[in-house]
Design a protein around this motif. Structure first.
Motif, short mmCIF file in Angstrom:
data_model
loop_
_atom_site.label_atom_id
_atom_site.label_comp_id
_atom_site.label_asym_id
_atom_site.label_seq_id
_atom_site.Cartn_x
_atom_site.Cartn_y
_atom_site.Cartn_z
N THR A 147 83.75 117.64 -32.24
CA THR A 147 82.61 117.15 -31.46
C THR A 147 82.00 115.92 -32.11
O THR A 147 81.67 115.95 -33.31
N PHE A 148 81.91 114.87 -31.33
CA PHE A 148 81.32 113.61 -31.82
C PHE A 148 79.99 113.38 -31.12
O PHE A 148 79.83 113.74 -29.95
N GLU A 149 79.08 112.75 -31.82
CA GLU A 149 77.78 112.47 -31.23
C GLU A 149 77.39 111.02 -31.51
O GLU A 149 77.45 110.56 -32.64
N VAL A 206 78.68 107.94 -30.81
CA VAL A 206 79.60 106.95 -31.36
C VAL A 206 79.23 105.60 -30.74
O VAL A 206 79.26 105.45 -29.52
N PRO A 207 78.87 104.62 -31.55
CA PRO A 207 78.32 103.38 -30.99
C PRO A 207 79.37 102.35 -30.58
O PRO A 207 80.43 102.26 -31.19
N ASP A 235 80.40 96.45 -35.58
CA ASP A 235 81.05 97.62 -36.21
C ASP A 235 80.75 97.66 -37.71
O ASP A 235 80.56 98.72 -38.29
N GLU A 279 77.45 99.17 -39.12
CA GLU A 279 77.23 100.62 -38.95
C GLU A 279 77.22 101.27 -40.33
O GLU A 279 77.80 100.71 -41.26
N PRO A 280 76.69 102.47 -40.47
CA PRO A 280 76.05 103.28 -39.43
C PRO A 280 74.52 103.08 -39.43
O PRO A 280 73.95 102.60 -40.40
N TYR A 281 73.94 103.46 -38.32
CA TYR A 281 72.48 103.52 -38.22
C TYR A 281 72.05 104.95 -38.50
O TYR A 281 72.82 105.89 -38.30
N TYR A 300 70.36 107.75 -37.15
CA TYR A 300 69.90 108.17 -35.82
C TYR A 300 68.65 109.05 -35.89
O TYR A 300 68.03 109.32 -34.86
N ARG A 320 88.42 105.22 -31.37
CA ARG A 320 87.93 105.64 -32.68
C ARG A 320 87.87 107.16 -32.78
O ARG A 320 88.27 107.74 -33.80
N THR A 321 87.38 107.80 -31.74
CA THR A 321 87.24 109.26 -31.81
C THR A 321 88.61 109.94 -31.84
O THR A 321 88.80 110.93 -32.55
#
Lengths: 370, 282
Positions: free
Chosen positions: A215-217, A219-220, A233, A236-238, A240, A273-274
């Motif tokens: 499970t991915f949440e 993904v920008p 890219d 990243e990352p921020y 959240y 990416r996922t």
């Protein structure tokens, strides 16, 4: 007539206000008063609604223009295609900006200006990460970026000057998804021992299968054609955890664009990416072997919700020897990226400085041993 | 009993080797008379051609050379040819050792010397050394000597082969007396191209590769912008749910690699009886 843009003025002195990352409040440039985002939202709710309505009405008018009329109007227009003109509520000057621009500043009076209509209805972002880092911190980060770069031409850091620095809220799509992965691996374990004059290696082979879901949440994928994907890219990352519901009160003092790459197009990048990460996650559970290689995979993606968000980015550009160099800094975490020019002369000097003494030392050692 | 039989056989060898060539030399060769007769008289001959490979002139010349070298360097240099080494030992190497010992070969109390034995029935040879011979003729040195003379023996050119053996023995003895016996990495007659290449590679390639890697790292530091390929940081905590986990053994493969022993350390391998040597076919 209602104007399509909003100029956030100080309730105390009517001076222009801008959002300050460090304090998380809107501050007046003149009297120094500061107000929370909620306070400003409340004060300007009515003004923003009127601006949105005016923006919508202007859009309807434009849509109603016949092709013949458009040709006539276009011929007489001074603005290139894809540009829009607004009137600055502070000084009355005409603001000409990109059709996707949602926040800018007046080139004449310098007042921060927001175009709320760009973010109304379906175009309204779900969330925003406000700027935390200031322009000064971005400039310091650029200087730090030069430090320790042994192949950087000395003249680059000495002679180049900052051409432009701007804080931009970049539109992003954040994709939730569940990836179903069924992956086959070939794994081996090996033992080595000596038997007489032979070194014997016994390798046991295994067929390994891992299947399940990942499970991915959020993904920008950046949704602005103006922003280079690789730069976005790379910063990243921020975090959240600091995502906030969208409010245009975070925009004054910065530039902002609405998205011009739709969700479906951005999803392709996120899916690649996922998919790769889902296989990596499965492989991370194949342990206890001396080698593991993927033999086959069946990856199915189940898209979830897509969030429309604005992310803070500092963009800095410099010029040296007629070439532009772009740098980007994550306006929340401070992660700084940007390719630097390489001095081939310095590279050769380093090469010689390492290789020549080493060759001399080895030659002496060989001579002593020989 | 065995020793007695051996002594008898060797005595026969000596008679044939010393008397017959000496008689022949008396007829037509002055040089032979000088060296060969003297050897016969003193029992200090160096060339025993029992099998009869050499002409009288050749024998005389070789004997003269061998005696000269032996005396100059105080280290006996011997040549023996026989029909079959089995008459003297279980192997050609053992036979050479037995002949050397029983015939009383060797210079001085240290019995310093070397012997080249040819056994003609099966074309076997053995090259052995003792005492100072072990110092002068290292394992590497023996290999180099064999390279010099075995090609001649392969072509049945006996005189040239023995002559090469004596010449190279003289050269090696000279070097040994100078304190520089021929050995691995110390061979004036042989350019060690492999060693030179390895040294050159160490001096050139190691610094070049190291400098290249370091500069490559520096170069890499100049690039910080790249497209993201994965999304590992966006997997939710506990987001990995493995429903099928199968590990099935299929087969085993075995790989055997011969271990290359390093013989390049130099020196001389001396056995418990004090001899060193090598043997083979020609």
């Amino acid at each position: 007539m209602a104007t399509q843009v909003t100029n956030y003025q100080c309730p105390a002195c009517t001076g222009p206000m801008h959002f300050v990352g460090e304090s998380g409040r809107l501050e007046c440039d003149y009297c120094g008063s500061s107000f929370s985002v909620e306070e400003i939202e409340k004060l300007y709710a009515d003004k923003e609604k009127k601006a949105e309505a005016a923006f919508a009405k202007a859009g309807e008018k434009e849509a109603a223009i016949s092709p013949e009329e458009r040709e006539y109007l276009d011929d007489g227009s001074d603005w290139p295609e894809g540009m829009k003109a607004y009137s600055c509520p502070s000084c009355g000057a005409e603001l000409v900006c990109d059709a996707t621009t949602a926040a800018t500043s007046c080139p004449y009076c310098g007042n921060p200006t927001v175009i709320p209509g760009q973010f109304s209805g379906m175009m309204k972002p779900d969330c925003i990460i406000p700027f935390k880092l200031s322009k000064e911190q971005a400039i310091t980060a650029l200087k730090n970026h030069y430090k320790g770069k042994r192949l950087l031409p000395k003249e680059f850091s000495d002679q180049n000057h900052l051409e432009e620095i701007k804080g931009v809220y970049v539109p992003f799509w954040l994709f939730d998804s569940v990836v179903e992965a069924d992956v086959m691996f070939e794994a081996t374990t090996a033992t080595t021992y000596t038997e007489g004059d032979y070194e014997v290696t016994e390798t046991s082979h295994y067929d390994v299968r891992r299947a399940g879901t990942v499970t991915f949440e959020k993904v920008p994928a950046d949704a602005s054609t103006k922003m280079p994907d690789d730069y976005m890219d790379s910063i990243e990352p921020y975090n959240y955890g600091e995502l906030k519901p969208f409010s245009s009160a975070y925009l004054p003092g910065f530039l902002a664009d609405k998205y011009d790459v739709d969700r479906e197009d951005c999803a392709v990048r996120a899916e690649k990416r996922t998919a790769r990460s889902a296989v990596d996650e499965m492989q991370s559970t194949v342990t206890g072997y001396s080698s593991v290689s993927v033999q086959g995979q069946d990856v199915r993606l189940h898209p979830g919700k897509a969030h429309y968000a604005l992310m803070p980015v500092w963009l800095l550009s410099t010029r040296w020897q007629d070439k532009s160099y772009l740098f980007a800094m994550n306006g929340q975490t401070g992660k700084f990226v940007g390719d630097l020019p390489v001095s081939k002369k310095r590279a050769l000097q380093w090469f010689g400085a390492i290789a020549a003494p080493m060759a001399a030392v080895i030659a002496v050692i060989i001579a002593l041993l020989g | 009993m065995k020793k007695r039989v051996f002594g008898l056989l060797l005595s026969v060898v000596m008679i044939f080797a010393l008397v017959i060539p000496a008689m022949a030399a008396g007829e037509d060769d002055a040089t032979y008379q000088d060296g060969g007769s003297k050897a016969a008289e003193t029992g200090e001959a160096y060339v025993y051609d029992v099998y009869g490979l050499l002409t009288e002139d050749e024998w005389d010349d070789l004997e003269w050379q061998a005696e000269k070298i032996s005396k100059k360097y105080e280290c006996g240099v011997y040549i023996v040819t026989v029909d079959d080494y089995r008459d003297y030992g279980s192997s050609v190497y053992e036979a050479a050792k037995a002949i050397y010992t029983e015939a009383g070969f060797g210079w001085g109390s240290g019995k310093d010397g070397e012997l080249l034995l040819l056994s003609m029935d099966d074309r076997d040879y053995s090259l052995i050394a003792y005492g100072f011979g072990n110092t002068a003729f290292t394992d590497y040195g023996k290999e180099r000597m064999e390279d010099e003379f075995l090609d001649n023996f392969g072509e049945n050119d006996w005189y040239s082969g023995f002559s090469d053996y004596l010449n190279i023995s003289e050269r090696y003895l000279q070097l040994a007396r100078d304190g520089k016996p021929v050995d691995v990495g110390r061979d004036p007659d042989h350019i060690d191209w492999a060693g030179i290449l390895i040294r050159a590679a160490c001096i050139i390639f190691i610094p070049v590769i190291t400098a290249g890697v370091v500069v490559g790292i520096f170069w890499g530091q100049m690039k910080s912008v790249r497209v993201a390929g994965t999304a590992a940081e966006y997997v939710v905590p506990g987001g990995l749910d493995v429903q099928v986990s199968e590990d099935v053994y299929t087969h085993t493969t075995v790989n055997r690699v011969h271990i290359q022993r390093n013989h390049d350390s130099g020196g001389t391998s001396v056995d418990s009886s004090g001899f060193s040597g090598s043997s083979g076919k020609f």
